[in-house]
Design a protein around this motif. Structure first.
Motif, PDB file in Angstrom:
ATOM      1  N   ASP A 187     -50.634  14.099 -11.832  1.00 13.76           N
ATOM      2  CA  ASP A 187     -50.037  15.164 -11.017  1.00 13.76           C
ATOM      3  C   ASP A 187     -50.249  16.535 -11.650  1.00 13.76           C
ATOM      4  N   GLU A 188     -50.083  16.611 -12.960  1.00 14.13           N
ATOM      5  CA  GLU A 188     -50.252  17.883 -13.662  1.00 14.13           C
ATOM      6  C   GLU A 188     -51.714  18.339 -13.616  1.00 14.13           C
ATOM      7  N   VAL A 189     -52.645  17.404 -13.747  1.00 20.36           N
ATOM      8  CA  VAL A 189     -54.072  17.731 -13.645  1.00 20.36           C
ATOM      9  C   VAL A 189     -54.356  18.315 -12.270  1.00 20.36           C
ATOM     10  N   GLN A 190     -53.815  17.675 -11.240  1.00 20.18           N
ATOM     11  CA  GLN A 190     -54.040  18.154  -9.877  1.00 20.18           C
ATOM     12  C   GLN A 190     -53.458  19.556  -9.696  1.00 20.18           C
ATOM     13  N   LYS A 191     -52.271  19.800 -10.237  1.00 24.15           N
ATOM     14  CA  LYS A 191     -51.656  21.125 -10.128  1.00 24.15           C
ATOM     15  C   LYS A 191     -52.506  22.188 -10.822  1.00 24.15           C
ATOM     16  N   GLN A 192     -53.011  21.871 -11.996  1.00 26.34           N
ATOM     17  CA  GLN A 192     -53.850  22.825 -12.732  1.00 26.34           C
ATOM     18  C   GLN A 192     -55.147  23.091 -11.971  1.00 26.34           C
ATOM     19  N   GLN A 193     -55.735  22.053 -11.400  1.00 24.12           N
ATOM     20  CA  GLN A 193     -56.957  22.226 -10.624  1.00 24.12           C
ATOM     21  C   GLN A 193     -56.702  23.066  -9.375  1.00 24.12           C
ATOM     22  N   ARG A 242     -54.355  25.362  -9.065  1.00 26.64           N
ATOM     23  CA  ARG A 242     -54.163  26.734  -9.546  1.00 26.64           C
ATOM     24  C   ARG A 242     -55.512  27.396  -9.818  1.00 26.64           C
ATOM     25  N   LEU A 243     -56.453  26.627 -10.390  1.00 24.73           N
ATOM     26  CA  LEU A 243     -57.785  27.153 -10.674  1.00 24.73           C
ATOM     27  C   LEU A 243     -58.478  27.574  -9.375  1.00 24.73           C
ATOM     28  N   VAL A 244     -58.385  26.751  -8.362  1.00 28.95           N
ATOM     29  CA  VAL A 244     -58.983  27.084  -7.061  1.00 28.95           C
ATOM     30  C   VAL A 244     -58.365  28.362  -6.505  1.00 28.95           C
ATOM     31  N   ILE A 245     -57.057  28.495  -6.605  1.00 25.35           N
ATOM     32  CA  ILE A 245     -56.368  29.671  -6.090  1.00 25.35           C
ATOM     33  C   ILE A 245     -56.810  30.934  -6.831  1.00 25.35           C
ATOM     34  N   HIS A 246     -56.874  30.860  -8.154  1.00 22.46           N
ATOM     35  CA  HIS A 246     -57.281  32.040  -8.931  1.00 22.46           C
ATOM     36  C   HIS A 246     -58.743  32.402  -8.661  1.00 22.46           C
ATOM     37  N   ARG A 247     -59.589  31.400  -8.492  1.00 20.57           N
ATOM     38  CA  ARG A 247     -60.993  31.688  -8.157  1.00 20.57           C
ATOM     39  C   ARG A 247     -61.092  32.357  -6.795  1.00 20.57           C
ATOM     40  N   ARG A 248     -60.305  31.881  -5.847  1.00 17.25           N
ATOM     41  CA  ARG A 248     -60.297  32.475  -4.512  1.00 17.25           C
ATOM     42  C   ARG A 248     -59.789  33.920  -4.573  1.00 17.25           C
ATOM     43  N   ASN A 249     -58.725  34.125  -5.336  1.00 14.11           N
ATOM     44  CA  ASN A 249     -58.188  35.484  -5.503  1.00 14.11           C
ATOM     45  C   ASN A 249     -59.230  36.413  -6.122  1.00 14.11           C
ATOM     46  N   LEU A 250     -59.918  35.926  -7.156  1.00 14.20           N
ATOM     47  CA  LEU A 250     -60.937  36.737  -7.812  1.00 14.20           C
ATOM     48  C   LEU A 250     -62.054  37.093  -6.840  1.00 14.20           C
ATOM     49  N   LEU A 291     -56.940  28.239 -17.571  1.00 12.03           N
ATOM     50  CA  LEU A 291     -56.871  26.972 -16.854  1.00 12.03           C
ATOM     51  C   LEU A 291     -58.066  26.081 -17.182  1.00 12.03           C
ATOM     52  N   LYS A 292     -59.251  26.660 -17.260  1.00 13.29           N
ATOM     53  CA  LYS A 292     -60.434  25.878 -17.617  1.00 13.29           C
ATOM     54  C   LYS A 292     -60.289  25.298 -19.018  1.00 13.29           C
ATOM     55  N   THR A 293     -59.758  26.075 -19.935  1.00 14.45           N
ATOM     56  CA  THR A 293     -59.561  25.608 -21.304  1.00 14.45           C
ATOM     57  C   THR A 293     -58.574  24.444 -21.342  1.00 14.45           C
ATOM     58  N   ILE A 294     -57.463  24.591 -20.644  1.00 12.65           N
ATOM     59  CA  ILE A 294     -56.456  23.523 -20.606  1.00 12.65           C
ATOM     60  C   ILE A 294     -57.063  22.235 -20.058  1.00 12.65           C
ATOM     61  N   LEU A 295     -57.748  22.347 -18.940  1.00  7.47           N
ATOM     62  CA  LEU A 295     -58.332  21.157 -18.319  1.00  7.47           C
ATOM     63  C   LEU A 295     -59.389  20.519 -19.226  1.00  7.47           C
ATOM     64  N   ARG A 296     -60.239  21.324 -19.817  1.00 12.13           N
ATOM     65  CA  ARG A 296     -61.295  20.795 -20.687  1.00 12.13           C
ATOM     66  C   ARG A 296     -60.724  20.146 -21.943  1.00 12.13           C
ATOM     67  N   GLN A 297     -59.634  20.694 -22.473  1.00 13.50           N
ATOM     68  CA  GLN A 297     -59.006  20.105 -23.650  1.00 13.50           C
ATOM     69  C   GLN A 297     -58.444  18.720 -23.353  1.00 13.50           C
TER      70      GLN A 297
END
Length: 71
Positions: free
Chosen positions: A5-11, A13-21, A54-60
């Motif tokens: 669930d936490e992985v999905q939430k982080q992913q 969030r990553l999509v949202i921030h990429r869209r915002n950018l 977020l990328k760092t967290i997921l990759r770790q």
């Protein structure tokens, strides 16, 4: 280790921030370099920073994350 669930939430969030950018970069391009909203460069920086975190967290945690161009 992040649970599923936490992985999905982080992913998500990553999509949202990429869209915002992407939207912020579009706005910057439309406004031109002489008529830029003063908050825009700061918000672009903030979105890039969040994406990096977020990328760092997921990759770790062993999650593969693609590198999108963050122009």
């Amino acid at each position: 280790m992040l649970d599923a669930d936490e992985v999905q939430k982080q992913q998500e969030r990553l999509v949202i921030h990429r869209r915002n950018l992407a939207e912020l970069l579009r706005q910057k391009a439309l406004q031109g370099s002489f008529n830029v909203n003063l908050a825009l460069p700061s918000e672009i920086f903030n979105q890039r920073s969040e994406i990096t975190k977020l990328k760092t967290i997921l990759r770790q945690h062993g999650i593969s994350v693609s590198d999108h161009l963050q122009a």
